[in-house]
Motif scaffolding. Structure first.
Motif, PDB file in Angstrom:
ATOM      1  N   LEU A  37       0.717  -1.298   0.127  1.00  0.00           N
ATOM      2  CA  LEU A  37      -0.053   0.099  -0.107  1.00  0.00           C
ATOM      3  C   LEU A  37       0.950   1.296  -0.091  1.00  0.00           C
ATOM      4  O   LEU A  37       0.715   2.234  -0.839  1.00  0.00           O
ATOM      5  CB  LEU A  37      -0.972   0.220   1.103  1.00  0.00           C
ATOM      6  CG  LEU A  37      -1.837   1.020   1.245  1.00  0.00           C
ATOM      7  CD1 LEU A  37      -2.892   1.380   0.015  1.00  0.00           C
ATOM      8  CD2 LEU A  37      -2.711   1.089   2.740  1.00  0.00           C
ATOM      9  N   THR A  38       1.951   1.258   0.703  1.00  0.00           N
ATOM     10  CA  THR A  38       2.802   2.363   0.845  1.00  0.00           C
ATOM     11  C   THR A  38       3.515   2.483  -0.382  1.00  0.00           C
ATOM     12  O   THR A  38       3.452   3.685  -1.109  1.00  0.00           O
ATOM     13  CB  THR A  38       3.831   2.273   1.901  1.00  0.00           C
ATOM     14  OG1 THR A  38       3.132   2.132   3.340  1.00  0.00           O
ATOM     15  CG2 THR A  38       4.660   3.520   1.971  1.00  0.00           C
ATOM     16  N   ARG A  39       3.783   1.541  -0.872  1.00  0.00           N
ATOM     17  CA  ARG A  39       4.601   1.641  -2.338  1.00  0.00           C
ATOM     18  C   ARG A  39       3.494   2.256  -3.377  1.00  0.00           C
ATOM     19  O   ARG A  39       4.006   3.150  -4.222  1.00  0.00           O
ATOM     20  CB  ARG A  39       5.220   0.289  -2.807  1.00  0.00           C
ATOM     21  CG  ARG A  39       6.069   0.243  -4.042  1.00  0.00           C
ATOM     22  CD  ARG A  39       5.685  -1.121  -5.020  1.00  0.00           C
ATOM     23  NE  ARG A  39       4.457  -1.377  -5.304  1.00  0.00           N
ATOM     24  CZ  ARG A  39       3.906  -2.716  -5.248  1.00  0.00           C
ATOM     25  NH1 ARG A  39       4.888  -3.748  -5.368  1.00  0.00           N
ATOM     26  NH2 ARG A  39       2.704  -2.911  -5.670  1.00  0.00           N
ATOM     27  N   ASP A  40       2.364   1.802  -3.420  1.00  0.00           N
ATOM     28  CA  ASP A  40       1.466   2.110  -4.311  1.00  0.00           C
ATOM     29  C   ASP A  40       1.236   3.655  -4.152  1.00  0.00           C
ATOM     30  O   ASP A  40       0.884   4.299  -5.053  1.00  0.00           O
ATOM     31  CB  ASP A  40       0.165   1.105  -4.419  1.00  0.00           C
ATOM     32  CG  ASP A  40       0.514   0.041  -4.866  1.00  0.00           C
ATOM     33  OD1 ASP A  40       1.588  -0.385  -5.335  1.00  0.00           O
ATOM     34  OD2 ASP A  40      -0.334  -0.837  -4.869  1.00  0.00           O
ATOM     35  N   LEU A  41       0.935   3.936  -2.806  1.00  0.00           N
ATOM     36  CA  LEU A  41       0.556   5.450  -2.797  1.00  0.00           C
ATOM     37  C   LEU A  41       1.635   6.390  -2.816  1.00  0.00           C
ATOM     38  O   LEU A  41       1.277   7.532  -3.403  1.00  0.00           O
ATOM     39  CB  LEU A  41       0.021   5.389  -1.125  1.00  0.00           C
ATOM     40  CG  LEU A  41      -1.365   4.888  -0.638  1.00  0.00           C
ATOM     41  CD1 LEU A  41      -1.459   4.759   0.860  1.00  0.00           C
ATOM     42  CD2 LEU A  41      -2.367   5.639  -1.468  1.00  0.00           C
ATOM     43  N   LEU A  42       2.808   6.079  -2.609  1.00  0.00           N
ATOM     44  CA  LEU A  42       3.913   6.753  -2.818  1.00  0.00           C
ATOM     45  C   LEU A  42       4.201   6.929  -4.453  1.00  0.00           C
ATOM     46  O   LEU A  42       5.090   7.858  -4.622  1.00  0.00           O
ATOM     47  CB  LEU A  42       5.126   6.781  -1.751  1.00  0.00           C
ATOM     48  CG  LEU A  42       4.652   7.065  -0.453  1.00  0.00           C
ATOM     49  CD1 LEU A  42       5.743   6.550   0.441  1.00  0.00           C
ATOM     50  CD2 LEU A  42       4.131   8.401  -0.076  1.00  0.00           C
ATOM     51  N   GLN A  43       4.075   5.858  -4.920  1.00  0.00           N
ATOM     52  CA  GLN A  43       4.621   5.764  -6.401  1.00  0.00           C
ATOM     53  C   GLN A  43       5.853   6.180  -6.633  1.00  0.00           C
ATOM     54  O   GLN A  43       6.110   7.184  -7.347  1.00  0.00           O
ATOM     55  CB  GLN A  43       3.449   6.381  -7.242  1.00  0.00           C
ATOM     56  CG  GLN A  43       2.135   5.716  -7.438  1.00  0.00           C
ATOM     57  CD  GLN A  43       1.213   6.820  -8.098  1.00  0.00           C
ATOM     58  OE1 GLN A  43       1.519   7.636  -8.795  1.00  0.00           O
ATOM     59  NE2 GLN A  43      -0.142   6.175  -8.293  1.00  0.00           N
ATOM     60  N   ARG A  44       6.648   5.807  -5.579  1.00  0.00           N
ATOM     61  CA  ARG A  44       8.477   5.963  -5.856  1.00  0.00           C
ATOM     62  C   ARG A  44       9.199   5.593  -6.836  1.00  0.00           C
ATOM     63  O   ARG A  44       8.875   4.502  -7.220  1.00  0.00           O
ATOM     64  CB  ARG A  44       8.922   5.735  -4.402  1.00  0.00           C
ATOM     65  CG  ARG A  44      10.158   6.185  -4.184  1.00  0.00           C
ATOM     66  CD  ARG A  44      10.666   5.725  -2.671  1.00  0.00           C
ATOM     67  NE  ARG A  44      11.857   4.984  -2.882  1.00  0.00           N
ATOM     68  CZ  ARG A  44      12.757   5.046  -1.963  1.00  0.00           C
ATOM     69  NH1 ARG A  44      12.284   5.008  -0.721  1.00  0.00           N
ATOM     70  NH2 ARG A  44      13.722   4.241  -1.972  1.00  0.00           N
ATOM     71  N   GLU A  45       9.566   6.717  -7.358  1.00  0.00           N
ATOM     72  CA  GLU A  45      10.517   6.251  -8.641  1.00  0.00           C
ATOM     73  C   GLU A  45      11.926   7.015  -8.139  1.00  0.00           C
ATOM     74  O   GLU A  45      12.034   8.163  -8.212  1.00  0.00           O
ATOM     75  CB  GLU A  45       9.965   6.723  -9.929  1.00  0.00           C
ATOM     76  CG  GLU A  45       8.919   5.819 -10.373  1.00  0.00           C
ATOM     77  CD  GLU A  45       8.522   6.344 -11.722  1.00  0.00           C
ATOM     78  OE1 GLU A  45       9.558   6.922 -12.575  1.00  0.00           O
ATOM     79  OE2 GLU A  45       7.530   6.459 -12.065  1.00  0.00           O
ATOM     80  N   GLU A  46      12.821   6.265  -7.547  1.00  0.00           N
ATOM     81  CA  GLU A  46      14.001   6.723  -7.006  1.00  0.00           C
ATOM     82  C   GLU A  46      15.259   6.313  -8.032  1.00  0.00           C
ATOM     83  O   GLU A  46      15.120   5.283  -8.642  1.00  0.00           O
ATOM     84  CB  GLU A  46      14.210   6.056  -5.353  1.00  0.00           C
ATOM     85  CG  GLU A  46      13.225   6.611  -4.773  1.00  0.00           C
ATOM     86  CD  GLU A  46      13.378   8.142  -4.162  1.00  0.00           C
ATOM     87  OE1 GLU A  46      14.518   8.746  -4.450  1.00  0.00           O
ATOM     88  OE2 GLU A  46      12.687   8.974  -3.757  1.00  0.00           O
ATOM     89  N   PRO A  47      16.244   7.069  -7.908  1.00  0.00           N
ATOM     90  CA  PRO A  47      17.443   6.493  -8.411  1.00  0.00           C
ATOM     91  C   PRO A  47      17.820   5.294  -7.858  1.00  0.00           C
ATOM     92  O   PRO A  47      17.544   4.838  -6.896  1.00  0.00           O
ATOM     93  CB  PRO A  47      18.612   7.500  -8.383  1.00  0.00           C
ATOM     94  CG  PRO A  47      17.919   8.592  -7.257  1.00  0.00           C
ATOM     95  CD  PRO A  47      16.575   8.280  -7.264  1.00  0.00           C
TER      96      PRO A  47
END
Length: 154
Positions: A37-47
């Protein structure tokens, strides 16, 4: 432990990992659900060299965004008094309102954050009082306003 966390961060660097909250073994599915859920909510794209994402550092975001439609309903209700304003005025007053809530009405801190004169802060706060009336004196209303503004509703 802090040492264990640092070691885990080092081991997971560049892997795009999401670390759920610690739970007993029988509650592992709940930790996994919160990590996803956290991954989906933040939709994180980091280096690629970024460390892991820790759910425990994003609990407020989980609360604010997991039931987005409910927060949207609350925002519509709480921010309704601003509906009659022109877009530019609404934007200025919303920024002032959040700043007022964050700084507990301290004009000097508000002026510094908003990069405006303290007299302008006073003018805008008076406008907010005209628009919201007694709601700004009610702790529950102030909490709801801050909640919806921090959730990104404007």
């Amino acid at each position: 432990s802090p040492t264990g966390r640092r070691e885990l961060e080092r081991a997971l660097t560049g892997r795009g990992a999401v670390i759920g909250p610690g739970r007993p073994w029988y509650a592992a599915p709940e930790s996994l659900r919160l990590a996803v859920l956290t991954r989906d909510l933040l939709q994180r794209e980091e280096p690629a060299d970024a460390g892991p994402l820790w759910v425990s550092e994003h609990l407020m975001e989980l609360v604010l965004h997991s039931e987005r439609s409910v927060v949207a309903d609350l925002a519509a209700q709480c921010l309704a008094p601003l509906d009659e304003l022109k877009a530019g005025q609404r934007e200025r007053l919303v920024a002032t309102l959040l700043c007022w809530l964050e700084h507990h009405g301290q004009r000097a801190a508000m002026a510094a954050e908003l990069n405006i004169h303290e007299q302008t802060v006073g003018y805008r706060v008076n406008q907010l009082r005209e628009v919201f009336g007694d709601r700004l004196n009610d702790p529950r209303s102030r909490f709801q306003l801050e909640l919806v503004l921090r959730a990104g509703f404007r």
